[in-house]
Design a protein around this motif. Structure first.
Motif, PDB file in Angstrom:
ATOM      1  N   PHE A  49      42.598  34.383  32.957  1.00  0.00           N
ATOM      2  CA  PHE A  49      42.957  35.491  33.839  1.00  0.00           C
ATOM      3  C   PHE A  49      43.405  34.952  35.192  1.00  0.00           C
ATOM      4  O   PHE A  49      42.739  34.096  35.771  1.00  0.00           O
ATOM      5  N   SER A  50      44.514  35.482  35.693  1.00  0.00           N
ATOM      6  CA  SER A  50      44.999  35.063  37.005  1.00  0.00           C
ATOM      7  C   SER A  50      45.181  36.252  37.950  1.00  0.00           C
ATOM      8  O   SER A  50      45.754  36.122  39.031  1.00  0.00           O
ATOM      9  N   SER A  51      44.663  37.397  37.533  1.00  0.00           N
ATOM     10  CA  SER A  51      44.659  38.583  38.385  1.00  0.00           C
ATOM     11  C   SER A  51      43.756  39.620  37.731  1.00  0.00           C
ATOM     12  O   SER A  51      43.331  39.464  36.582  1.00  0.00           O
ATOM     13  N   GLY A  52      43.451  40.672  38.490  1.00  0.00           N
ATOM     14  CA  GLY A  52      42.738  41.809  37.920  1.00  0.00           C
ATOM     15  C   GLY A  52      41.227  41.693  37.879  1.00  0.00           C
ATOM     16  O   GLY A  52      40.619  40.777  38.429  1.00  0.00           O
ATOM     17  N   ARG A  53      40.655  42.674  37.183  1.00  0.00           N
ATOM     18  CA  ARG A  53      39.198  42.816  37.028  1.00  0.00           C
ATOM     19  C   ARG A  53      38.913  42.754  35.529  1.00  0.00           C
ATOM     20  O   ARG A  53      39.482  43.517  34.750  1.00  0.00           O
ATOM     21  N   HIS A  54      38.035  41.840  35.124  1.00  0.00           N
ATOM     22  CA  HIS A  54      37.754  41.614  33.703  1.00  0.00           C
ATOM     23  C   HIS A  54      36.248  41.471  33.500  1.00  0.00           C
ATOM     24  O   HIS A  54      35.579  40.772  34.261  1.00  0.00           O
ATOM     25  N   LEU A 122      31.451  39.671  35.204  1.00  0.00           N
ATOM     26  CA  LEU A 122      32.554  40.416  35.797  1.00  0.00           C
ATOM     27  C   LEU A 122      33.349  39.499  36.713  1.00  0.00           C
ATOM     28  O   LEU A 122      32.811  38.943  37.670  1.00  0.00           O
ATOM     29  N   LEU A 123      34.627  39.326  36.403  1.00  0.00           N
ATOM     30  CA  LEU A 123      35.549  38.581  37.250  1.00  0.00           C
ATOM     31  C   LEU A 123      36.393  39.579  38.034  1.00  0.00           C
ATOM     32  O   LEU A 123      37.019  40.460  37.446  1.00  0.00           O
ATOM     33  N   GLU A 124      36.376  39.459  39.351  1.00  0.00           N
ATOM     34  CA  GLU A 124      37.259  40.238  40.227  1.00  0.00           C
ATOM     35  C   GLU A 124      38.128  39.202  40.951  1.00  0.00           C
ATOM     36  O   GLU A 124      37.770  38.698  42.006  1.00  0.00           O
ATOM     37  N   TYR A 125      39.244  38.887  40.314  1.00  0.00           N
ATOM     38  CA  TYR A 125      40.065  37.749  40.723  1.00  0.00           C
ATOM     39  C   TYR A 125      40.521  37.846  42.178  1.00  0.00           C
ATOM     40  O   TYR A 125      40.311  36.914  42.957  1.00  0.00           O
ATOM     41  N   SER A 126      41.139  38.945  42.557  1.00  0.00           N
ATOM     42  CA  SER A 126      41.689  39.053  43.917  1.00  0.00           C
ATOM     43  C   SER A 126      40.601  39.089  44.986  1.00  0.00           C
ATOM     44  O   SER A 126      40.845  38.705  46.127  1.00  0.00           O
ATOM     45  N   LYS A 127      39.407  39.539  44.628  1.00  0.00           N
ATOM     46  CA  LYS A 127      38.283  39.555  45.572  1.00  0.00           C
ATOM     47  C   LYS A 127      37.574  38.211  45.635  1.00  0.00           C
ATOM     48  O   LYS A 127      36.691  38.011  46.479  1.00  0.00           O
ATOM     49  N   GLY A 128      37.894  37.291  44.713  1.00  0.00           N
ATOM     50  CA  GLY A 128      37.236  35.989  44.697  1.00  0.00           C
ATOM     51  C   GLY A 128      35.772  36.098  44.325  1.00  0.00           C
ATOM     52  O   GLY A 128      34.929  35.412  44.889  1.00  0.00           O
ATOM     53  N   ARG A 129      35.470  36.962  43.353  1.00  0.00           N
ATOM     54  CA  ARG A 129      34.073  37.223  43.005  1.00  0.00           C
ATOM     55  C   ARG A 129      33.865  37.131  41.487  1.00  0.00           C
ATOM     56  O   ARG A 129      34.646  37.659  40.715  1.00  0.00           O
ATOM     57  N   ILE A 130      32.759  36.482  41.115  1.00  0.00           N
ATOM     58  CA  ILE A 130      32.288  36.469  39.727  1.00  0.00           C
ATOM     59  C   ILE A 130      30.822  36.871  39.763  1.00  0.00           C
ATOM     60  O   ILE A 130      30.014  36.238  40.453  1.00  0.00           O
TER      61      ILE A 130
END
Length: 182
Positions: A49-54, A122-130
């Motif tokens: 994943f390189s964007s989004g919420r997963h 939970l990966l929140e790519y743009s927020k820089g959070r896992i």
């Protein structure tokens, strides 16, 4: 649905036909390649994943010791690896004593009160959070925050060598509902 990538699995990892269940066993005849873990009993997910919420879930019922989370596409897989954000790994560990910890620059003990059976990631790519969740308790275990991701991020699972004889599978699950996650 998240699946594991058979081209990254250590030769002692066995995947189910649909690549959603992992176990340890005898050495498998596999083609060696630079993307395959050759020391750690580990594998990456098939999709990065390189964007989004997963969000994905992992059943760890019956496993005594494991290490899971996310890894960057460029993270080292060959030889001895230091699992921490600076090397492209955002993970939590359940050690052989049953204690949970995250390695976020330093080792952080996680006060888990229940017998964790399923972990949500939970990966929140743009927020820089896992973030990691105890799904049964519907509680946050730990979050890596203010991270700077520079390439694709993949699901990551690693079995502890001390638990390599366990017959319990680690299973990737399709989440039922994530409404409870804020």
């Amino acid at each position: 649905m998240i699946t594991m990538d058979p081209n990254t699995t250590h030769r002692r990892i066995t995947l189910s036909a649909d690549n959603t269940e992992m176990s340890t066993g005898e050495t498998q005849p596999v083609i060696d390649n630079p993307g395959r873990f050759n020391v750690y009993l580990a594998a990456l997910g098939s999709t990065g994943f390189s964007s989004g919420r997963h969000y994905w879930e992992v059943s760890v019922t019956g496993r005594l010791c494991y290490h899971l989370g996310m890894a960057s596409e460029s993270a080292q897989r060959r030889g001895a690896v230091r699992f921490m954000p600076a090397t492209g790994y955002w993970t939590i560990i359940r050690d052989k004593q049953g204690q949970f910890r995250a390695v976020d620059g330093i080792s952080v003990s996680l006060p888990v009160q229940t017998q964790v059976q399923t972990i949500g990631i939970l990966l929140e790519y743009s927020k820089g959070r896992i973030s990691f969740y105890d799904v049964s308790a519907r509680s946050l275990m730990y979050s890596f925050v203010d991270q700077r991701f520079t390439d694709k991020i993949y699901p990551f699972i690693n079995f502890c060598v001390e638990d390599d004889k366990s017959l319990a599978l680690v299973q990737l699950l399709t989440p039922k509902s994530v409404d409870w996650i804020k």
